[in-house]
Design a protein around this motif. Structure first.
Motif, PDB file in Angstrom:
ATOM      1  N   ALA A   1      37.765  40.680  49.853  1.00  0.00           N
ATOM      2  CA  ALA A   1      37.518  41.558  48.818  1.00  0.00           C
ATOM      3  C   ALA A   1      37.304  41.005  47.474  1.00  0.00           C
ATOM      4  O   ALA A   1      36.223  41.624  46.823  1.00  0.00           O
ATOM      5  N   PHE A   2      37.917  40.210  47.023  1.00  0.00           N
ATOM      6  CA  PHE A   2      37.577  39.560  45.627  1.00  0.00           C
ATOM      7  C   PHE A   2      36.213  38.766  45.805  1.00  0.00           C
ATOM      8  O   PHE A   2      35.451  38.806  44.671  1.00  0.00           O
ATOM      9  N   MET A   3      35.850  38.238  46.771  1.00  0.00           N
ATOM     10  CA  MET A   3      34.582  37.615  46.941  1.00  0.00           C
ATOM     11  C   MET A   3      33.546  38.582  47.002  1.00  0.00           C
ATOM     12  O   MET A   3      32.537  38.576  46.153  1.00  0.00           O
ATOM     13  N   GLN A   4      33.714  39.730  47.811  1.00  0.00           N
ATOM     14  CA  GLN A   4      32.749  40.711  47.809  1.00  0.00           C
ATOM     15  C   GLN A   4      32.254  41.350  46.753  1.00  0.00           C
ATOM     16  O   GLN A   4      31.241  41.867  46.429  1.00  0.00           O
ATOM     17  N   HIS A   5      33.269  41.748  46.024  1.00  0.00           N
ATOM     18  CA  HIS A   5      33.449  42.645  44.613  1.00  0.00           C
ATOM     19  C   HIS A   5      33.189  41.735  43.492  1.00  0.00           C
ATOM     20  O   HIS A   5      33.099  42.360  42.432  1.00  0.00           O
ATOM     21  N   ASP A   6      32.875  40.208  43.579  1.00  0.00           N
ATOM     22  CA  ASP A   6      32.717  39.549  42.374  1.00  0.00           C
ATOM     23  C   ASP A   6      34.056  39.706  41.443  1.00  0.00           C
ATOM     24  O   ASP A   6      33.687  39.828  40.137  1.00  0.00           O
TER      25      ASP A   6
ATOM     26  N   GLY B 214      50.033  43.454  34.053  1.00  0.00           N
ATOM     27  CA  GLY B 214      50.483  41.925  33.666  1.00  0.00           C
ATOM     28  C   GLY B 214      49.804  40.728  34.024  1.00  0.00           C
ATOM     29  O   GLY B 214      49.881  39.667  33.610  1.00  0.00           O
ATOM     30  N   ASN B 215      48.548  40.914  34.565  1.00  0.00           N
ATOM     31  CA  ASN B 215      47.792  39.857  34.938  1.00  0.00           C
ATOM     32  C   ASN B 215      46.335  39.850  34.020  1.00  0.00           C
ATOM     33  O   ASN B 215      45.683  40.978  34.229  1.00  0.00           O
ATOM     34  N   LEU B 216      46.131  39.025  33.206  1.00  0.00           N
ATOM     35  CA  LEU B 216      45.145  39.000  32.221  1.00  0.00           C
ATOM     36  C   LEU B 216      44.066  38.031  32.795  1.00  0.00           C
ATOM     37  O   LEU B 216      44.158  37.154  33.757  1.00  0.00           O
ATOM     38  N   CYS B 217      42.799  39.004  32.500  1.00  0.00           N
ATOM     39  CA  CYS B 217      41.385  38.155  32.899  1.00  0.00           C
ATOM     40  C   CYS B 217      40.674  37.763  31.564  1.00  0.00           C
ATOM     41  O   CYS B 217      40.041  38.633  31.343  1.00  0.00           O
ATOM     42  N   ARG B 218      40.448  36.801  31.320  1.00  0.00           N
ATOM     43  CA  ARG B 218      39.712  36.402  30.019  1.00  0.00           C
ATOM     44  C   ARG B 218      38.387  36.564  30.292  1.00  0.00           C
ATOM     45  O   ARG B 218      37.599  37.065  29.344  1.00  0.00           O
ATOM     46  N   CYS B 219      37.889  36.391  31.632  1.00  0.00           N
ATOM     47  CA  CYS B 219      36.246  36.888  31.860  1.00  0.00           C
ATOM     48  C   CYS B 219      36.382  38.275  31.634  1.00  0.00           C
ATOM     49  O   CYS B 219      34.890  38.795  31.863  1.00  0.00           O
ATOM     50  N   GLY B 220      37.014  39.113  31.808  1.00  0.00           N
ATOM     51  CA  GLY B 220      37.034  40.410  31.553  1.00  0.00           C
ATOM     52  C   GLY B 220      36.374  41.278  33.220  1.00  0.00           C
ATOM     53  O   GLY B 220      35.670  42.171  33.010  1.00  0.00           O
ATOM     54  N   ALA B 221      36.834  40.860  34.427  1.00  0.00           N
ATOM     55  CA  ALA B 221      36.515  41.250  35.669  1.00  0.00           C
ATOM     56  C   ALA B 221      37.281  42.246  35.877  1.00  0.00           C
ATOM     57  O   ALA B 221      37.620  42.542  37.248  1.00  0.00           O
ATOM     58  N   TYR B 222      38.052  43.044  35.227  1.00  0.00           N
ATOM     59  CA  TYR B 222      39.177  43.853  35.639  1.00  0.00           C
ATOM     60  C   TYR B 222      38.576  45.161  36.529  1.00  0.00           C
ATOM     61  O   TYR B 222      39.053  45.447  37.538  1.00  0.00           O
ATOM     62  N   ASN B 223      37.202  45.666  36.036  1.00  0.00           N
ATOM     63  CA  ASN B 223      36.761  46.783  37.173  1.00  0.00           C
ATOM     64  C   ASN B 223      36.424  46.169  38.393  1.00  0.00           C
ATOM     65  O   ASN B 223      36.813  46.870  39.530  1.00  0.00           O
ATOM     66  N   ASN B 224      36.022  45.042  38.681  1.00  0.00           N
ATOM     67  CA  ASN B 224      35.859  44.397  39.925  1.00  0.00           C
ATOM     68  C   ASN B 224      37.069  44.157  40.773  1.00  0.00           C
ATOM     69  O   ASN B 224      37.200  44.133  41.940  1.00  0.00           O
ATOM     70  N   ILE B 225      38.139  43.650  40.055  1.00  0.00           N
ATOM     71  CA  ILE B 225      39.439  43.449  40.666  1.00  0.00           C
ATOM     72  C   ILE B 225      40.082  44.744  41.119  1.00  0.00           C
ATOM     73  O   ILE B 225      40.459  44.983  42.146  1.00  0.00           O
ATOM     74  N   VAL B 226      39.959  45.811  40.173  1.00  0.00           N
ATOM     75  CA  VAL B 226      40.290  47.099  40.746  1.00  0.00           C
ATOM     76  C   VAL B 226      39.596  47.508  42.111  1.00  0.00           C
ATOM     77  O   VAL B 226      40.425  48.018  42.989  1.00  0.00           O
ATOM     78  N   ALA B 227      38.489  47.379  42.025  1.00  0.00           N
ATOM     79  CA  ALA B 227      37.545  47.839  43.319  1.00  0.00           C
ATOM     80  C   ALA B 227      37.877  46.873  44.461  1.00  0.00           C
ATOM     81  O   ALA B 227      38.127  47.414  45.476  1.00  0.00           O
ATOM     82  N   ALA B 228      38.236  45.660  44.305  1.00  0.00           N
ATOM     83  CA  ALA B 228      38.592  44.896  45.524  1.00  0.00           C
ATOM     84  C   ALA B 228      39.999  45.499  45.973  1.00  0.00           C
ATOM     85  O   ALA B 228      40.204  45.138  47.304  1.00  0.00           O
ATOM     86  N   ILE B 229      41.004  45.688  45.148  1.00  0.00           N
ATOM     87  CA  ILE B 229      42.335  45.973  45.391  1.00  0.00           C
ATOM     88  C   ILE B 229      42.285  47.380  46.283  1.00  0.00           C
ATOM     89  O   ILE B 229      42.932  47.802  47.198  1.00  0.00           O
ATOM     90  N   ARG B 230      41.368  48.433  45.790  1.00  0.00           N
ATOM     91  CA  ARG B 230      41.162  49.618  46.117  1.00  0.00           C
ATOM     92  C   ARG B 230      40.612  49.474  47.634  1.00  0.00           C
ATOM     93  O   ARG B 230      41.140  50.167  48.719  1.00  0.00           O
ATOM     94  N   THR B 231      39.601  48.659  47.874  1.00  0.00           N
ATOM     95  CA  THR B 231      38.855  48.221  49.058  1.00  0.00           C
ATOM     96  C   THR B 231      39.961  47.941  50.114  1.00  0.00           C
ATOM     97  O   THR B 231      39.971  48.252  51.358  1.00  0.00           O
ATOM     98  N   THR B 232      40.819  46.743  49.751  1.00  0.00           N
ATOM     99  CA  THR B 232      41.810  46.166  50.663  1.00  0.00           C
ATOM    100  C   THR B 232      42.631  47.305  51.214  1.00  0.00           C
ATOM    101  O   THR B 232      43.169  47.425  52.463  1.00  0.00           O
ATOM    102  N   ALA B 233      43.202  48.178  50.278  1.00  0.00           N
ATOM    103  CA  ALA B 233      43.968  49.128  50.731  1.00  0.00           C
ATOM    104  C   ALA B 233      43.761  50.301  51.445  1.00  0.00           C
ATOM    105  O   ALA B 233      44.307  50.853  52.331  1.00  0.00           O
ATOM    106  N   ASN B 234      42.217  50.530  51.509  1.00  0.00           N
ATOM    107  CA  ASN B 234      41.798  51.361  52.411  1.00  0.00           C
ATOM    108  C   ASN B 234      41.446  50.662  53.816  1.00  0.00           C
ATOM    109  O   ASN B 234      40.901  51.453  54.795  1.00  0.00           O
ATOM    110  N   VAL B 235      41.560  49.586  54.018  1.00  0.00           N
ATOM    111  CA  VAL B 235      41.167  49.079  55.289  1.00  0.00           C
ATOM    112  C   VAL B 235      42.116  49.320  56.361  1.00  0.00           C
ATOM    113  O   VAL B 235      43.420  49.389  56.035  1.00  0.00           O
TER     114      VAL B 235
END
Length: 220
Positions: free
Chosen positions: A142-147, A199-220
């Motif tokens: 999911a992390f790869m699919q959602h960049d 508690g996990n920081l991302c200097r690149c600011g990929a927070y929206n995509n991280i949330v999307a990847a977790i949400r997608t995984t949770a719904n599998v």
């Protein structure tokens, strides 16, 4: 008025003499100071006696590994320097960035803030243990699919934290933003995910995509 030169120096000549005299005095003081014997340096404090390494067996990614560690070695340094598992990253080394997040008995911790010796007998999971053999885990896919990563430095900690985040929500563990802490079923909403991943920081600011990847995984 007499045209004969005066025997007394003018005020300008006196000022020049005073300046020259001051310069010579300062120079002589500096030269004299360099000739003074140097004071003996204060004795250095005796170095603290080192604690010899001791054998320590840790269960890492399902396998027991016996390492030779000093009692003061952090779990992060033990994993990277002794166990050779460099997937766990060292970021701030102060527990503020989450790059070193690993799972201990299913719970996420900052490996830089705990000593390795404290986890004898516990089950430690690093990013190297998230995959299912040669196949990526759903959260990794999911992390790869959602960049959900760019430079990738924080990604190991993000993924380990995401695994715990999903398990917490499925177990009904409330967070600071849970509307009703008495509810045993918690929805995978963006506020819930963001709060648990804060508690996990991302200097690149990929927070929206991280949330999307977790949400997608949770719904599998």
């Amino acid at each position: 008025m007499s045209d004969q030169p005066s025997d007394h120096p003018s005020s300008t000549d006196a000022d020049v003499d005073t300046t020259r005299r001051g310069f010579m005095q300062s120079t002589l003081l500096v030269i004299g100071a360099t000739q003074l014997p140097a004071h003996a340096a204060p004795p250095r404090a005796a170095a603290a006696a080192g604690v010899p390494p001791r054998p320590l067996t840790l269960n890492i990614n399902g396998k027991d590994q016996t390492l030779s560690l000093e009692p003061r070695v952090t779990l992060l340094d033990a994993l990277r320097e002794s166990a050779g598992l460099t997937g766990t990253k060292k970021g701030c080394d102060r527990g503020q960035c989450g790059a070193c997040t690993v799972l201990v008995d299913g719970r996420r911790i900052n490996a830089c803030l705990t000593l390795a010796i404290m986890h004898r007998g516990a089950k430690i999971t690093t990013i190297e243990g998230i995959a299912r053999g040669d196949d990526l885990a759903p959260i990794q896919t999911a992390f790869m699919q959602h960049d959900a990563f760019q430079c990738g430095y924080c990604t190991p900690g993000q993924i380990c934290s995401a695994v715990a985040c999903i398990d917490e929500i499925r177990a009904g563990t409330a967070s600071a933003v849970t509307p009703d802490v008495r509810e045993q079923k918690i929805s995978f909403t963006d506020p819930e995910i963001r709060e648990r991943m804060s508690g996990n920081l991302c200097r690149c600011g990929a927070y929206n995509n991280i949330v999307a990847a977790i949400r997608t995984t949770a719904n599998v």
